[in-house]
Design a protein around this motif. Structure first.
Motif, PDB file in Angstrom:
ATOM      1  N   SER A 177      23.994  96.453  32.184  1.00  0.00           N
ATOM      2  CA  SER A 177      23.290  96.400  30.899  1.00  0.00           C
ATOM      3  C   SER A 177      24.234  95.817  29.850  1.00  0.00           C
ATOM      4  N   PRO A 178      23.704  95.412  28.689  1.00  0.00           N
ATOM      5  CA  PRO A 178      24.604  94.929  27.637  1.00  0.00           C
ATOM      6  C   PRO A 178      25.683  95.943  27.272  1.00  0.00           C
ATOM      7  N   SER A 179      25.328  97.233  27.195  1.00  0.00           N
ATOM      8  CA  SER A 179      26.320  98.225  26.772  1.00  0.00           C
ATOM      9  C   SER A 179      27.436  98.392  27.793  1.00  0.00           C
ATOM     10  N   THR A 180      27.093  98.373  29.093  1.00  0.00           N
ATOM     11  CA  THR A 180      28.142  98.530  30.097  1.00  0.00           C
ATOM     12  C   THR A 180      29.031  97.293  30.166  1.00  0.00           C
ATOM     13  N   LEU A 181      28.449  96.117  29.937  1.00  0.00           N
ATOM     14  CA  LEU A 181      29.264  94.901  29.889  1.00  0.00           C
ATOM     15  C   LEU A 181      30.234  94.963  28.720  1.00  0.00           C
ATOM     16  N   LEU A 182      29.744  95.354  27.556  1.00  0.00           N
ATOM     17  CA  LEU A 182      30.604  95.414  26.371  1.00  0.00           C
ATOM     18  C   LEU A 182      31.657  96.509  26.505  1.00  0.00           C
ATOM     19  N   ARG A 183      31.326  97.573  27.206  1.00  0.00           N
ATOM     20  CA  ARG A 183      32.318  98.627  27.451  1.00  0.00           C
ATOM     21  C   ARG A 183      33.490  98.084  28.263  1.00  0.00           C
ATOM     22  N   LEU A 184      33.184  97.337  29.309  1.00  0.00           N
ATOM     23  CA  LEU A 184      34.260  96.780  30.134  1.00  0.00           C
ATOM     24  C   LEU A 184      35.017  95.694  29.386  1.00  0.00           C
ATOM     25  N   ARG A 185      34.306  94.894  28.616  1.00  0.00           N
ATOM     26  CA  ARG A 185      34.947  93.826  27.839  1.00  0.00           C
ATOM     27  C   ARG A 185      35.917  94.413  26.814  1.00  0.00           C
ATOM     28  N   GLU A 186      35.520  95.519  26.191  1.00  0.00           N
ATOM     29  CA  GLU A 186      36.400  96.173  25.214  1.00  0.00           C
ATOM     30  C   GLU A 186      37.679  96.682  25.882  1.00  0.00           C
ATOM     31  N   ALA A 187      37.537  97.168  27.110  1.00  0.00           N
ATOM     32  CA  ALA A 187      38.689  97.723  27.823  1.00  0.00           C
ATOM     33  C   ALA A 187      39.602  96.639  28.386  1.00  0.00           C
ATOM     34  N   VAL A 188      39.018  95.514  28.804  1.00  0.00           N
ATOM     35  CA  VAL A 188      39.774  94.487  29.538  1.00  0.00           C
ATOM     36  C   VAL A 188      40.124  93.283  28.680  1.00  0.00           C
ATOM     37  N   GLY A 189      39.179  92.851  27.844  1.00  0.00           N
ATOM     38  CA  GLY A 189      39.421  91.680  27.014  1.00  0.00           C
ATOM     39  C   GLY A 189      38.305  90.660  27.130  1.00  0.00           C
ATOM     40  N   ASN A 190      38.431  89.579  26.355  1.00  0.00           N
ATOM     41  CA  ASN A 190      37.359  88.594  26.254  1.00  0.00           C
ATOM     42  C   ASN A 190      37.192  87.732  27.497  1.00  0.00           C
ATOM     43  N   VAL A 191      38.106  87.863  28.454  1.00  0.00           N
ATOM     44  CA  VAL A 191      37.939  87.149  29.715  1.00  0.00           C
ATOM     45  C   VAL A 191      36.685  87.634  30.439  1.00  0.00           C
ATOM     46  N   ILE A 192      36.278  88.860  30.154  1.00  0.00           N
ATOM     47  CA  ILE A 192      35.062  89.437  30.737  1.00  0.00           C
ATOM     48  C   ILE A 192      33.868  89.092  29.856  1.00  0.00           C
ATOM     49  N   GLY A 193      32.830  88.575  30.480  1.00  0.00           N
ATOM     50  CA  GLY A 193      31.586  88.274  29.780  1.00  0.00           C
ATOM     51  C   GLY A 193      30.438  88.381  30.761  1.00  0.00           C
ATOM     52  N   ALA A 194      29.254  88.025  30.308  1.00  0.00           N
ATOM     53  CA  ALA A 194      28.056  88.173  31.141  1.00  0.00           C
ATOM     54  C   ALA A 194      27.663  86.862  31.790  1.00  0.00           C
ATOM     55  N   ASN A 195      27.228  86.955  33.035  1.00  0.00           N
ATOM     56  CA  ASN A 195      26.362  85.938  33.617  1.00  0.00           C
ATOM     57  C   ASN A 195      24.959  86.528  33.444  1.00  0.00           C
ATOM     58  N   LEU A 196      24.340  86.221  32.331  1.00  0.00           N
ATOM     59  CA  LEU A 196      23.124  86.929  31.912  1.00  0.00           C
ATOM     60  C   LEU A 196      21.894  86.389  32.630  1.00  0.00           C
ATOM     61  N   ASP A 197      21.206  87.279  33.325  1.00  0.00           N
ATOM     62  CA  ASP A 197      19.996  86.933  34.064  1.00  0.00           C
ATOM     63  C   ASP A 197      18.843  87.756  33.499  1.00  0.00           C
ATOM     64  N   PRO A 198      17.876  87.119  32.820  1.00  0.00           N
ATOM     65  CA  PRO A 198      16.775  87.871  32.213  1.00  0.00           C
ATOM     66  C   PRO A 198      15.987  88.712  33.207  1.00  0.00           C
ATOM     67  N   SER A 199      15.904  88.259  34.452  1.00  0.00           N
ATOM     68  CA  SER A 199      15.080  88.974  35.428  1.00  0.00           C
ATOM     69  C   SER A 199      15.540  90.417  35.603  1.00  0.00           C
ATOM     70  N   HIS A 200      16.846  90.641  35.508  1.00  0.00           N
ATOM     71  CA  HIS A 200      17.373  92.000  35.684  1.00  0.00           C
ATOM     72  C   HIS A 200      17.266  92.828  34.406  1.00  0.00           C
ATOM     73  N   MET A 201      17.082  92.148  33.297  1.00  0.00           N
ATOM     74  CA  MET A 201      16.827  92.870  32.053  1.00  0.00           C
ATOM     75  C   MET A 201      15.390  93.381  32.050  1.00  0.00           C
ATOM     76  N   TRP A 202      14.447  92.525  32.399  1.00  0.00           N
ATOM     77  CA  TRP A 202      13.039  92.913  32.332  1.00  0.00           C
ATOM     78  C   TRP A 202      12.741  94.151  33.154  1.00  0.00           C
ATOM     79  N   TRP A 203      13.236  94.204  34.398  1.00  0.00           N
ATOM     80  CA  TRP A 203      12.849  95.357  35.225  1.00  0.00           C
ATOM     81  C   TRP A 203      13.526  96.646  34.766  1.00  0.00           C
ATOM     82  N   GLN A 204      14.631  96.519  34.008  1.00  0.00           N
ATOM     83  CA  GLN A 204      15.266  97.719  33.456  1.00  0.00           C
ATOM     84  C   GLN A 204      14.653  98.132  32.121  1.00  0.00           C
ATOM     85  N   GLY A 205      13.691  97.364  31.623  1.00  0.00           N
ATOM     86  CA  GLY A 205      13.060  97.684  30.346  1.00  0.00           C
ATOM     87  C   GLY A 205      13.812  97.146  29.144  1.00  0.00           C
ATOM     88  N   ILE A 206      14.691  96.168  29.376  1.00  0.00           N
ATOM     89  CA  ILE A 206      15.490  95.560  28.303  1.00  0.00           C
ATOM     90  C   ILE A 206      14.891  94.203  27.942  1.00  0.00           C
TER      91      ILE A 206
END
Length: 322
Positions: A177-206
Motif C-alpha cells: 500500500s502507499p503507507s507501507t511503501l512510504l514507511r520503508l522509504r522513510e527507513a531506507v531512503g529515496n532509493v526505494i520507490g513504487a512500481n505502482l500498479d493500479p490493479s493492485h490498488m483497486w482490489w484493496q479498495g484504494i
C-alpha cells in the motif's frame, strides 16, 4: 510519457522477434524480466554479466529498434523464511542491480518480500488485521528484524550502483500500500520507490488516483504498470477483497485482473495519467497483461489502443493563457 510493455508477455518468442513485435505496435520502451517469478527467458544476468560482447549485443538489439529499457524486473521474495527459497531470490535481485548499472537502466522492479512470523517459520505470514494482538507483534518483528534490515543493505547497493528500486505494491507482501511503501522509504531512503500498479490498488479498495497523489507528492513513484481490475458486485460481498479462490475461477471470484479499459472506463484511466503528470511522473507507462478472458496478443493490443488515447506525451511547455 512513453508507452512500454512488460515483455515477459512474449517469453515464448525469441528476444529480437519480441522486440520487433513491440516496436511494430508503436511502443517506445520495454521492461524486461531477469528472473524470479517473471523468469529470464530474454535476459539472463549470469550470461550477460559474464560476457561483454553479449551485453553489448543485448543493448544494441533494444536500441536499434528505437526502444529503451524502462526497468529490469526480478519480482521475487528475498525474505522467504526458507533460506533455500530466499537465497536465489536475493541473488537474482543483486545481480539484476549490477546488470541495470551495466546497461544504464535506472530502475529495478521487484517485490518487498514477506517473512515468516518467527526465525523458525516455514512459510510467509502476511498480517492484515490489528487484532488479536499477535498480528501486531508479528508485524513489528517482521519490519524491525527482516524488512528494514534487508532493504537497507540492498538499497545501499542499488544507490551506489546508480539504480532505483521499484517495489510493486502487491498483496501478500510486506509493502502492499502507499503507507507501507512510504514507511520503508522513510527507513531506507529515496532509493526505494513504487512500481505502482493500479490493479493492485483497486482490489484493496484504494483509489489509484489518490495513490498517485500520495506517492507522487513524496517523489516516490519510480515506475508504473498499466493493468486493470474488475470487481464483481455480487461476488465481492460473498468472498471479500481477500478472495482466496484461484484466478482461474473467474465466474465466481470477487475480482479479477483485466486489460486496460475492461475493468474501468477510459475517463478513469485519463484521470490516472493526468495525476501522474500532475505529480511530475513523465516516465514509462508499462503495460502488463494478466487478463484471463483475452489472449496475450488481443489483451496487449487493446491495452495499446486504449492507452494511446489518454497518454500525455509532449512536454508541458508554458501556460500561454496565463
Amino acid at each position: 510519457m512513453k508507452l512500454g510493455v512488460f515483455a515477459v508477455l512474449f517469453a515464448n518468442k525469441p528476444f529480437e522477434e519480441a522486440l520487433d513485435y513491440i516496436a511494430a505496435k508503436g511502443l517506445e520502451a520495454v521492461e524486461i524480466g531477469t528472473g524470479g517469478y517473471p523468469g529470464n527467458a530474454h535476459c539472463n544476468p549470469d550470461v550477460l554479466l559474464a560476457d561483454a560482447g553479449k551485453l553489448k549485443a543485448f543493448k544494441q538489439a533494444v536500441e536499434s529498434r528505437g526502444l529503451t529499457i524502462s526497468a529490469l524486473s526480478a519480482h521475487a521474495n528475498p525474505l522467504h523464511p526458507q533460506q533455500a527459497l530466499a537465497a536465489p531470490d536475493d541473488e537474482v535481485i543483486r545481480k539484476t542491480i549490477e546488470l541495470a548499472n551495466r546497461l544504464e537502466v535506472p530502475v529495478v522492479n521487484t517485490f518487498s518480500g514477506c517473512p515468516g512470523d518467527h526465525e523458525g517459520a516455514k512459510y510467509p505470514n502476511w498480517p492484515v488485521a490489528p487484532w488479536p494482538n499477535d498480528y501486531q507483534e508479528i508485524l513489528k518483528w517482521q519490519w524491525e528484524e527482516k524488512v528494514i534490515p534487508y532493504w537497507t543493505e540492498v538499497g545501499g547497493i542499488a544507490e551506489k550502483s546508480g539504480v532505483k528500486i521499484g517495489l510493486e505494491l502487491h498483496g501478500g507482501f510486506s509493502v502492499h500500500s502507499p503507507s507501507t511503501l512510504l514507511r520503508l522509504r522513510e527507513a531506507v531512503g529515496n532509493v526505494i520507490g513504487a512500481n505502482l500498479d493500479p490493479s493492485h490498488m483497486w482490489w484493496q479498495g484504494i483509489d489509484p488516483v489518490q495513490a498517485v497523489n500520495i506517492l507522487g507528492r513524496a517523489g516516490a513513484i519510480h515506475h508504473f504498470h498499466a493493468k486493470d481490475t474488475s470487481i464483481d458486485p455480487v461476488n465481492i460481498n460473498h468472498h471479500g477483497v481477500t478472495d482466496m479462490q484461484s484466478y482461474t475461477m473467474m465466474l465466481d471470484r470477487a475480482w479479477q485482473f483485466r486489460t486496460v479499459g475492461f475493468g474501468h472506463d477510459m475517463k478513469t484511466w485519463a484521470d490516472i495519467i493526468s495525476a501522474l503528470r500532475l505529480v511530475g511522473y513523465d516516465y514509462v507507462v508499462s503495460i502488463e497483461h494478466e487478463d484471463g478472458l483475452m489472449s496475450v496478443d488481443e489483451g496487449f493490443s487493446k491495452a495499446v489502443q486504449n492507452l494511446q488515447q489518454v497518454l500525455i506525451r509532449e512536454p508541458l511547455g508554458e501556460m500561454w493563457w496565463v
